[in-house]
Design a protein around this motif. Structure first.
Motif, PDB file in Angstrom:
ATOM      1  N   TRP A   1       0.844  -1.192   0.122  1.00  0.00           N
ATOM      2  CA  TRP A   1       0.043   0.118  -0.159  1.00  0.00           C
ATOM      3  C   TRP A   1       0.940   1.087   0.069  1.00  0.00           C
ATOM      4  CZ3 TRP A   1      -0.209   3.836   4.121  1.00  0.00           C
ATOM      5  CH2 TRP A   1      -1.107   4.867   3.970  1.00  0.00           C
ATOM      6  N   MET A   2       1.907   1.286   0.780  1.00  0.00           N
ATOM      7  CA  MET A   2       2.793   2.401   0.946  1.00  0.00           C
ATOM      8  C   MET A   2       3.538   2.693  -0.348  1.00  0.00           C
ATOM      9  SD  MET A   2       5.657   3.208   3.823  1.00  0.00           S
ATOM     10  CE  MET A   2       6.701   1.670   3.547  1.00  0.00           C
ATOM     11  N   ARG A   3       4.003   1.675  -0.887  1.00  0.00           N
ATOM     12  CA  ARG A   3       4.962   1.761  -2.154  1.00  0.00           C
ATOM     13  C   ARG A   3       3.821   2.193  -3.309  1.00  0.00           C
ATOM     14  NH1 ARG A   3       8.089  -2.664  -0.274  1.00  0.00           N
ATOM     15  NH2 ARG A   3       6.355  -4.173  -1.106  1.00  0.00           N
ATOM     16  N   GLY A   4       2.530   1.955  -3.262  1.00  0.00           N
ATOM     17  CA  GLY A   4       1.701   2.172  -4.271  1.00  0.00           C
ATOM     18  C   GLY A   4       1.548   3.790  -4.187  1.00  0.00           C
ATOM     19  N   VAL A   5       0.921   4.191  -3.105  1.00  0.00           N
ATOM     20  CA  VAL A   5       0.815   5.751  -2.531  1.00  0.00           C
ATOM     21  C   VAL A   5       2.090   6.584  -2.986  1.00  0.00           C
ATOM     22  CG1 VAL A   5       0.552   7.395  -0.786  1.00  0.00           C
ATOM     23  CG2 VAL A   5      -1.001   5.192  -0.709  1.00  0.00           C
ATOM     24  N   GLN A   6       3.348   5.926  -2.722  1.00  0.00           N
ATOM     25  CA  GLN A   6       4.217   6.792  -3.186  1.00  0.00           C
ATOM     26  C   GLN A   6       4.672   6.800  -4.575  1.00  0.00           C
ATOM     27  OE1 GLN A   6       6.980   4.479  -0.853  1.00  0.00           O
ATOM     28  NE2 GLN A   6       7.058   5.817   1.010  1.00  0.00           N
ATOM     29  N   ALA A   7       4.380   5.867  -5.154  1.00  0.00           N
ATOM     30  CA  ALA A   7       4.567   5.959  -6.650  1.00  0.00           C
ATOM     31  C   ALA A   7       3.302   6.611  -7.304  1.00  0.00           C
ATOM     32  CB  ALA A   7       4.406   4.512  -7.307  1.00  0.00           C
ATOM     33  N   GLY A   8       2.377   6.547  -6.882  1.00  0.00           N
ATOM     34  CA  GLY A   8       1.116   7.371  -7.570  1.00  0.00           C
ATOM     35  C   GLY A   8       1.747   8.788  -7.221  1.00  0.00           C
ATOM     36  N   MET A   9       1.705   9.075  -5.914  1.00  0.00           N
ATOM     37  CA  MET A   9       2.272  10.519  -5.885  1.00  0.00           C
ATOM     38  C   MET A   9       3.196  11.055  -6.706  1.00  0.00           C
ATOM     39  SD  MET A   9       0.043  11.704  -3.598  1.00  0.00           S
ATOM     40  CE  MET A   9       0.687  13.485  -3.935  1.00  0.00           C
ATOM     41  N   GLU A  10       4.354  10.260  -6.872  1.00  0.00           N
ATOM     42  CA  GLU A  10       5.407  11.001  -7.829  1.00  0.00           C
ATOM     43  C   GLU A  10       4.855  11.183  -9.198  1.00  0.00           C
ATOM     44  OE1 GLU A  10       9.738  11.669  -8.009  1.00  0.00           O
ATOM     45  OE2 GLU A  10       8.383  11.145  -6.427  1.00  0.00           O
ATOM     46  N   ALA A  11       3.999  10.384  -9.825  1.00  0.00           N
ATOM     47  CA  ALA A  11       3.510  10.582 -10.961  1.00  0.00           C
ATOM     48  C   ALA A  11       2.424  11.933 -10.807  1.00  0.00           C
ATOM     49  CB  ALA A  11       2.793   9.402 -11.483  1.00  0.00           C
ATOM     50  N   ASP A  12       1.673  11.781  -9.914  1.00  0.00           N
ATOM     51  CA  ASP A  12       0.564  12.860  -9.676  1.00  0.00           C
ATOM     52  C   ASP A  12       1.258  14.262  -9.541  1.00  0.00           C
ATOM     53  OD1 ASP A  12      -1.260  11.020  -9.959  1.00  0.00           O
ATOM     54  OD2 ASP A  12      -2.011  11.186  -8.031  1.00  0.00           O
ATOM     55  N   MET A  13       2.265  14.404  -8.610  1.00  0.00           N
ATOM     56  CA  MET A  13       2.857  15.666  -8.343  1.00  0.00           C
ATOM     57  C   MET A  13       3.619  16.105  -9.734  1.00  0.00           C
ATOM     58  SD  MET A  13       4.289  15.541  -4.498  1.00  0.00           S
ATOM     59  CE  MET A  13       5.298  14.122  -4.682  1.00  0.00           C
ATOM     60  N   SER A  14       4.240  15.323 -10.397  1.00  0.00           N
ATOM     61  CA  SER A  14       4.887  15.629 -11.680  1.00  0.00           C
ATOM     62  C   SER A  14       3.876  16.317 -12.798  1.00  0.00           C
ATOM     63  CB  SER A  14       5.600  14.248 -12.268  1.00  0.00           C
ATOM     64  OG  SER A  14       6.138  14.771 -13.655  1.00  0.00           O
ATOM     65  N   ALA A  15       2.532  15.758 -12.576  1.00  0.00           N
ATOM     66  CA  ALA A  15       1.596  16.371 -13.578  1.00  0.00           C
ATOM     67  C   ALA A  15       1.170  17.532 -12.876  1.00  0.00           C
ATOM     68  CB  ALA A  15       0.446  15.201 -13.611  1.00  0.00           C
ATOM     69  N   TYR A  16       1.218  17.914 -11.806  1.00  0.00           N
ATOM     70  CA  TYR A  16       0.642  19.107 -11.216  1.00  0.00           C
ATOM     71  C   TYR A  16       1.615  20.139 -11.061  1.00  0.00           C
ATOM     72  CZ  TYR A  16      -3.051  16.280  -8.903  1.00  0.00           C
ATOM     73  OH  TYR A  16      -4.051  15.293  -8.761  1.00  0.00           O
ATOM     74  N   LEU A  17       2.993  20.025 -11.501  1.00  0.00           N
ATOM     75  CA  LEU A  17       3.955  20.634 -11.597  1.00  0.00           C
ATOM     76  C   LEU A  17       4.146  21.287 -13.127  1.00  0.00           C
ATOM     77  CD1 LEU A  17       6.903  19.551  -9.660  1.00  0.00           C
ATOM     78  CD2 LEU A  17       5.385  21.282  -9.055  1.00  0.00           C
ATOM     79  N   PRO A  18       4.574  22.659 -13.429  1.00  0.00           N
ATOM     80  CA  PRO A  18       4.695  22.995 -14.791  1.00  0.00           C
ATOM     81  C   PRO A  18       5.837  22.259 -15.307  1.00  0.00           C
ATOM     82  CG  PRO A  18       4.787  24.930 -13.404  1.00  0.00           C
ATOM     83  CD  PRO A  18       4.668  23.750 -12.285  1.00  0.00           C
ATOM     84  N   ALA A  19       5.849  21.961 -16.746  1.00  0.00           N
ATOM     85  CA  ALA A  19       6.987  21.390 -17.303  1.00  0.00           C
ATOM     86  C   ALA A  19       8.376  21.807 -16.959  1.00  0.00           C
ATOM     87  CB  ALA A  19       6.716  21.146 -18.893  1.00  0.00           C
ATOM     88  N   ALA A  20       9.183  21.099 -16.996  1.00  0.00           N
ATOM     89  CA  ALA A  20      10.645  21.599 -16.855  1.00  0.00           C
ATOM     90  C   ALA A  20      11.082  22.628 -17.931  1.00  0.00           C
ATOM     91  CB  ALA A  20      11.859  20.440 -16.635  1.00  0.00           C
ATOM     92  N   GLU A  21      10.655  22.436 -18.949  1.00  0.00           N
ATOM     93  CA  GLU A  21      11.074  23.340 -20.135  1.00  0.00           C
ATOM     94  C   GLU A  21      10.361  24.506 -20.292  1.00  0.00           C
ATOM     95  OE1 GLU A  21       8.675  20.059 -21.947  1.00  0.00           O
ATOM     96  OE2 GLU A  21      10.209  20.365 -20.476  1.00  0.00           O
ATOM     97  N   ALA A  22       9.149  24.709 -19.731  1.00  0.00           N
ATOM     98  CA  ALA A  22       8.164  25.907 -19.608  1.00  0.00           C
ATOM     99  C   ALA A  22       9.035  27.258 -19.133  1.00  0.00           C
ATOM    100  CB  ALA A  22       6.914  25.769 -19.112  1.00  0.00           C
ATOM    101  N   ALA A  23       8.916  28.297 -19.849  1.00  0.00           N
ATOM    102  CA  ALA A  23       9.413  29.439 -18.959  1.00  0.00           C
ATOM    103  C   ALA A  23       8.782  29.797 -17.684  1.00  0.00           C
ATOM    104  CB  ALA A  23       9.539  30.435 -20.184  1.00  0.00           C
ATOM    105  N   PRO A  24       9.611  30.148 -16.777  1.00  0.00           N
ATOM    106  CA  PRO A  24      11.038  30.173 -16.779  1.00  0.00           C
ATOM    107  C   PRO A  24      11.515  28.875 -16.567  1.00  0.00           C
ATOM    108  CG  PRO A  24       9.975  31.112 -14.949  1.00  0.00           C
ATOM    109  CD  PRO A  24       9.051  30.963 -15.826  1.00  0.00           C
TER     110      PRO A  24
END
Length: 301
Positions: A13-36
């Motif tokens: 369960w813990m590994r599932g939450v951690q992996a899901g959070m990594e993907a979700d947080m990446s999606a909630y952040l601006p892309a690395a190449e987006a300005a600035p």
């Protein structure tokens, strides 16, 4: 209860939450190449690819107890972790705790520069509320309560206030009560918010439910810091992923400096039992919260 605990081990369960959070947080952040681009790249560096994700785990565990919507839990968990990550970026800066290692890699101001680190913290804090406000399956009044809860936990009456007391306490002898008050703000407020955010993602809470969750949160919040102090005194930097022995080197008051090592270990165990007791009324449905209390006290890093 939203899952059959017997069918999913705590570790899975813990590994599932951690992996899901990594993907979700990446999606909630601006892309690395987006300005600035430099700022966005540094935000992703600070937030992704490391950490125990204790706060998101608490959000999900409390959400499981109250049948919360998965999409709302994702946003609440990401928001609280963004606040936590911003606090670490700022804490590590030379004007604060002045550290160069976090989660086993250079801190943001070392990997980039101090100005970028300052902006990363500011931007992650703002992004947290943008993400949380996007919960679509929570009634507006309850969502407003969640936003206010996170803001209060992060502000001068919570995490920031505790950090201010911490900075003013270097080289000063604190009583045990003063130390507890500092850490109830600095560490405990955000842990408590994590638990209540997860619960509110599922339902409005009555007084008894809120009292029980606050009692649980108080116990794990203090236990988390007690164990941190023990590990700072006993583990090495490679194990911790941050500079070991820094509290003693900086002449900061800790549970170990006030109580001693053995008494601190005993206090953490006492707080673990108190956390379990606070959840008694919820029965087996609170299993994940109990397991997280065990994790917090028994962790080695």
């Amino acid at each position: 209860m939203t899952e059959t605990f017997e069918a999913v081990t705590f570790q899975d369960w813990m590994r599932g939450v951690q992996a899901g959070m990594e993907a979700d947080m990446s999606a909630y952040l601006p892309a690395a190449e987006a300005a600035p681009a430099k700022l966005h790249e540094a935000m992703r560096y600070a937030l992704l690819g490391g950490g125990k994700r204790v706060r998101p785990l608490l959000v999900y565990a409390a959400g499981a107890l109250f049948g919360a919507d998965a999409a709302a839990l994702s946003r609440a968990a990401a928001a609280v972790e963004m606040i936590h990550a911003y606090s670490l970026v700022h804490d590590d800066m030379p004007c604060m705790d002045d550290d160069d290692l976090r989660r086993g890699k250079p801190t943001v101001h070392v990997a980039y520069d101090e100005a970028t680190a300052l902006l990363v913290g500011d931007a992650l804090q703002s992004q947290a509320f943008t993400v949380l406000a996007g919960c679509e399956n929570v009634p507006p009044a309850r969502l407003l309560a969640m936003v206010r809860l996170l803001a209060d936990a992060a502000g001068s009456g919570g995490m920031c206030g505790g950090q201010a007391i911490d900075l003013d306490s270097v080289g000063i002898s604190l009583t045990l009560e003063q130390l507890e008050r500092m850490h109830q703000l600095k560490t405990g407020a955000l842990l408590r918010a994590s638990v209540v955010l997860g619960a509110l993602a599922g339902k409005s809470l009555d007084d008894a439910e809120l009292h029980a969750l606050h009692a649980y949160s108080r116990a794990i919040g203090l236990a988390f810091q007690v164990v941190d102090d023990v590990l700072d005194a006993t583990a090495d930097s490679a194990t911790l992923g941050k500079t070991a022995g820094k509290d003693a080197a900086d002449n900061k008051p800790t549970y170990v400096s006030i109580l001693g090592l053995d008494e601190s270990v005993a206090l953490a165990e006492q707080l673990r039992r108190e956390a379990h007791a606070a959840l008694a009324a919820f029965g087996d449905d609170a299993l994940r919260l109990r397991e997280l209390a065990d994790l917090i006290v028994q962790r080695k890093a």
